[in-house]
Design a protein around this motif. Structure first.
Motif, PDB file in Angstrom:
ATOM      1  N   GLU A 176       0.827  -1.211   0.000  1.00  0.00           N
ATOM      2  CA  GLU A 176       0.000   0.000   0.000  1.00  0.00           C
ATOM      3  C   GLU A 176       0.863   1.264   0.000  1.00  0.00           C
ATOM      4  N   ALA A 177       1.958   1.237   0.742  1.00  0.00           N
ATOM      5  CA  ALA A 177       2.884   2.375   0.743  1.00  0.00           C
ATOM      6  C   ALA A 177       3.451   2.606  -0.652  1.00  0.00           C
ATOM      7  N   MET A 178       3.808   1.518  -1.323  1.00  0.00           N
ATOM      8  CA  MET A 178       4.341   1.624  -2.680  1.00  0.00           C
ATOM      9  C   MET A 178       3.312   2.249  -3.618  1.00  0.00           C
ATOM     10  N   MET A 179       2.055   1.861  -3.466  1.00  0.00           N
ATOM     11  CA  MET A 179       1.006   2.404  -4.329  1.00  0.00           C
ATOM     12  C   MET A 179       0.811   3.902  -4.118  1.00  0.00           C
ATOM     13  N   LEU A 180       1.139   4.390  -2.923  1.00  0.00           N
ATOM     14  CA  LEU A 180       1.037   5.817  -2.638  1.00  0.00           C
ATOM     15  C   LEU A 180       2.341   6.559  -2.957  1.00  0.00           C
ATOM     16  N   GLY A 181       3.315   5.824  -3.480  1.00  0.00           N
ATOM     17  CA  GLY A 181       4.585   6.450  -3.847  1.00  0.00           C
ATOM     18  C   GLY A 181       5.423   6.848  -2.649  1.00  0.00           C
ATOM     19  N   ILE A 182       5.295   6.110  -1.550  1.00  0.00           N
ATOM     20  CA  ILE A 182       6.065   6.401  -0.346  1.00  0.00           C
ATOM     21  C   ILE A 182       7.316   5.523  -0.337  1.00  0.00           C
ATOM     22  N   PRO A 183       8.515   6.111  -0.224  1.00  0.00           N
ATOM     23  CA  PRO A 183       9.732   5.299  -0.147  1.00  0.00           C
ATOM     24  C   PRO A 183       9.650   4.300   1.000  1.00  0.00           C
ATOM     25  N   VAL A 184      10.152   3.104   0.773  1.00  0.00           N
ATOM     26  CA  VAL A 184      10.083   2.032   1.776  1.00  0.00           C
ATOM     27  C   VAL A 184      11.484   1.604   2.178  1.00  0.00           C
ATOM     28  N   ILE A 185      11.676   1.463   3.490  1.00  0.00           N
ATOM     29  CA  ILE A 185      12.879   0.812   4.005  1.00  0.00           C
ATOM     30  C   ILE A 185      12.431  -0.358   4.857  1.00  0.00           C
ATOM     31  N   SER A 186      13.037  -1.506   4.651  1.00  0.00           N
ATOM     32  CA  SER A 186      12.619  -2.705   5.379  1.00  0.00           C
ATOM     33  C   SER A 186      13.811  -3.571   5.749  1.00  0.00           C
ATOM     34  N   THR A 187      13.655  -4.258   6.861  1.00  0.00           N
ATOM     35  CA  THR A 187      14.627  -5.288   7.220  1.00  0.00           C
ATOM     36  C   THR A 187      14.475  -6.465   6.262  1.00  0.00           C
ATOM     37  N   TYR A 188      15.532  -7.199   6.109  1.00  0.00           N
ATOM     38  CA  TYR A 188      15.580  -8.315   5.173  1.00  0.00           C
ATOM     39  C   TYR A 188      14.827  -9.511   5.745  1.00  0.00           C
ATOM     40  N   CYS A 189      13.629  -9.788   5.218  1.00  0.00           N
ATOM     41  CA  CYS A 189      12.876 -10.988   5.567  1.00  0.00           C
ATOM     42  C   CYS A 189      11.980 -11.359   4.385  1.00  0.00           C
ATOM     43  N   SER A 190      11.449 -12.560   4.383  1.00  0.00           N
ATOM     44  CA  SER A 190      10.912 -13.173   3.161  1.00  0.00           C
ATOM     45  C   SER A 190       9.894 -12.328   2.401  1.00  0.00           C
ATOM     46  N   GLY A 191       8.839 -11.850   3.063  1.00  0.00           N
ATOM     47  CA  GLY A 191       7.801 -11.096   2.370  1.00  0.00           C
ATOM     48  C   GLY A 191       8.301  -9.810   1.733  1.00  0.00           C
ATOM     49  N   PRO A 192       8.921  -8.919   2.517  1.00  0.00           N
ATOM     50  CA  PRO A 192       9.467  -7.688   1.939  1.00  0.00           C
ATOM     51  C   PRO A 192      10.503  -7.942   0.848  1.00  0.00           C
ATOM     52  N   ASN A 193      11.331  -8.964   1.019  1.00  0.00           N
ATOM     53  CA  ASN A 193      12.329  -9.276  -0.011  1.00  0.00           C
ATOM     54  C   ASN A 193      11.660  -9.484  -1.361  1.00  0.00           C
ATOM     55  N   LEU A 242       8.422  -8.617  -2.270  1.00  0.00           N
ATOM     56  CA  LEU A 242       7.675  -7.435  -2.710  1.00  0.00           C
ATOM     57  C   LEU A 242       8.594  -6.355  -3.276  1.00  0.00           C
ATOM     58  N   LEU A 243       9.734  -6.168  -2.636  1.00  0.00           N
ATOM     59  CA  LEU A 243      10.669  -5.133  -3.063  1.00  0.00           C
ATOM     60  C   LEU A 243      11.686  -5.656  -4.074  1.00  0.00           C
ATOM     61  N   GLU A 244      11.513  -6.911  -4.468  1.00  0.00           N
ATOM     62  CA  GLU A 244      12.399  -7.564  -5.442  1.00  0.00           C
ATOM     63  C   GLU A 244      13.866  -7.389  -5.071  1.00  0.00           C
ATOM     64  N   GLU A 245      14.169  -7.836  -3.855  1.00  0.00           N
ATOM     65  CA  GLU A 245      15.549  -7.844  -3.349  1.00  0.00           C
ATOM     66  C   GLU A 245      16.199  -6.460  -3.392  1.00  0.00           C
ATOM     67  N   GLY A 246      15.400  -5.420  -3.139  1.00  0.00           N
ATOM     68  CA  GLY A 246      15.947  -4.062  -3.063  1.00  0.00           C
ATOM     69  C   GLY A 246      15.727  -3.203  -4.285  1.00  0.00           C
ATOM     70  N   LYS A 247      15.046  -3.739  -5.293  1.00  0.00           N
ATOM     71  CA  LYS A 247      14.792  -2.962  -6.518  1.00  0.00           C
ATOM     72  C   LYS A 247      13.793  -1.831  -6.264  1.00  0.00           C
ATOM     73  N   TYR A 248      12.750  -2.120  -5.474  1.00  0.00           N
ATOM     74  CA  TYR A 248      11.676  -1.154  -5.272  1.00  0.00           C
ATOM     75  C   TYR A 248      11.697  -0.484  -3.903  1.00  0.00           C
ATOM     76  N   GLY A 249      12.652  -0.827  -3.069  1.00  0.00           N
ATOM     77  CA  GLY A 249      12.768  -0.225  -1.747  1.00  0.00           C
ATOM     78  C   GLY A 249      14.109  -0.584  -1.140  1.00  0.00           C
ATOM     79  N   LEU A 250      14.475   0.119  -0.092  1.00  0.00           N
ATOM     80  CA  LEU A 250      15.771  -0.101   0.548  1.00  0.00           C
ATOM     81  C   LEU A 250      15.677  -1.255   1.542  1.00  0.00           C
ATOM     82  N   LEU A 251      16.401  -2.325   1.272  1.00  0.00           N
ATOM     83  CA  LEU A 251      16.460  -3.473   2.182  1.00  0.00           C
ATOM     84  C   LEU A 251      17.749  -3.413   2.988  1.00  0.00           C
ATOM     85  N   VAL A 252      17.628  -3.653   4.301  1.00  0.00           N
ATOM     86  CA  VAL A 252      18.811  -3.661   5.156  1.00  0.00           C
ATOM     87  C   VAL A 252      18.859  -4.990   5.902  1.00  0.00           C
ATOM     88  N   ASP A 253      20.052  -5.383   6.320  1.00  0.00           N
ATOM     89  CA  ASP A 253      20.186  -6.618   7.086  1.00  0.00           C
ATOM     90  C   ASP A 253      19.317  -6.562   8.342  1.00  0.00           C
TER      91      ASP A 253
END
Length: 206
Positions: A128-145, A147-158
């Motif tokens: 939903e955040a992505m649909m509103l054009g809000i930058p996303v930062i997430s810890t590295y775990c299965s679902g966000p990985n 959705l964000l395509e391993e960091g393509k669509y948002g910032l993934l951190v360890d």
């Protein structure tokens, strides 16, 4: 894992038009508009990692960075988190906003959405955040990985406190990085909207 073939992945369809309609409802953001607005939404439970997110906010404040955090949601850790906020003088920068029937009007005003989870499946709120054009930062775990395509669509951190701190700090300080992930969020959000999901389903059964 099981060697299956001819598998098609279709994400849960999300009604972007409805989200945009709800996001456009006027609201007063409960914190200063002049600070960097970090927002997260979820149950107040250990899995969501809000205890470490508060420790990160303490470091951010000690760095002298003007950043506010709004946490929308309720749960068993509310008292524990509230006590930490008071004990560490974070009341001016962190608000436990409770459960909101329409979180989108707050999400739309945020500068960045953060997922601090220790573990997470398909994260509807990241989508939903992505649909509103809000930058996303997430810890590295299965679902966000995924959705964000391993960091393509948002910032993934360890998935640890120190890397979460470094990631949030970089998003606050680096406007170019923030704008890049804003654009990427918009692109990623188009991959999971209702219209595209229905097209995939229709193609599958035709």
């Amino acid at each position: 894992k099981f060697g299956l073939k001819n598998v098609i992945r279709i994400y849960n369809p999300i009604d972007k038009d409805e989200i945009l309609r709800k996001a456009d409802i006027p609201c007063e953001y409960p914190q200063s508009e002049n600070c960097f607005k970090l927002l997260t939404i979820g149950r107040l439970v250990p899995q969501k990692g809000y205890d470490r997110l508060l420790r990160v906010m303490k470091k951010i404040k000690e760095d002298g960075l003007k950043c506010n955090l709004l946490i929308l949601g309720d749960g068993e850790m509310r008292v524990q988190l509230s006590n930490y906020i008071k004990k560490n003088n974070l009341s001016d920068s962190v608000i436990l906003g409770g459960f909101k029937k329409n979180p989108y009007k707050y999400l739309k005003k945020a500068d960045c959405f953060v997922c601090s989870s220790r573990s997470e499946g398909f994260s509807l709120v990241i989508a939903e955040a992505m649909m509103l054009g809000i930058p996303v930062i997430s810890t590295y775990c299965s679902g966000p990985n995924e959705l964000l395509e391993e960091g393509k669509y948002g910032l993934l951190v360890d998935n640890n406190e120190e890397d979460l701190y470094r990631g949030i700090k970089s998003i606050i300080e680096d406007e170019k990085l923030r704008m890049y992930y804003k654009q990427q969020a918009i692109i990623g959000g188009e991959q999971i909207n209702l219209r595209k999901a229905m097209q995939q389903i229709e193609l599958l059964i035709s």
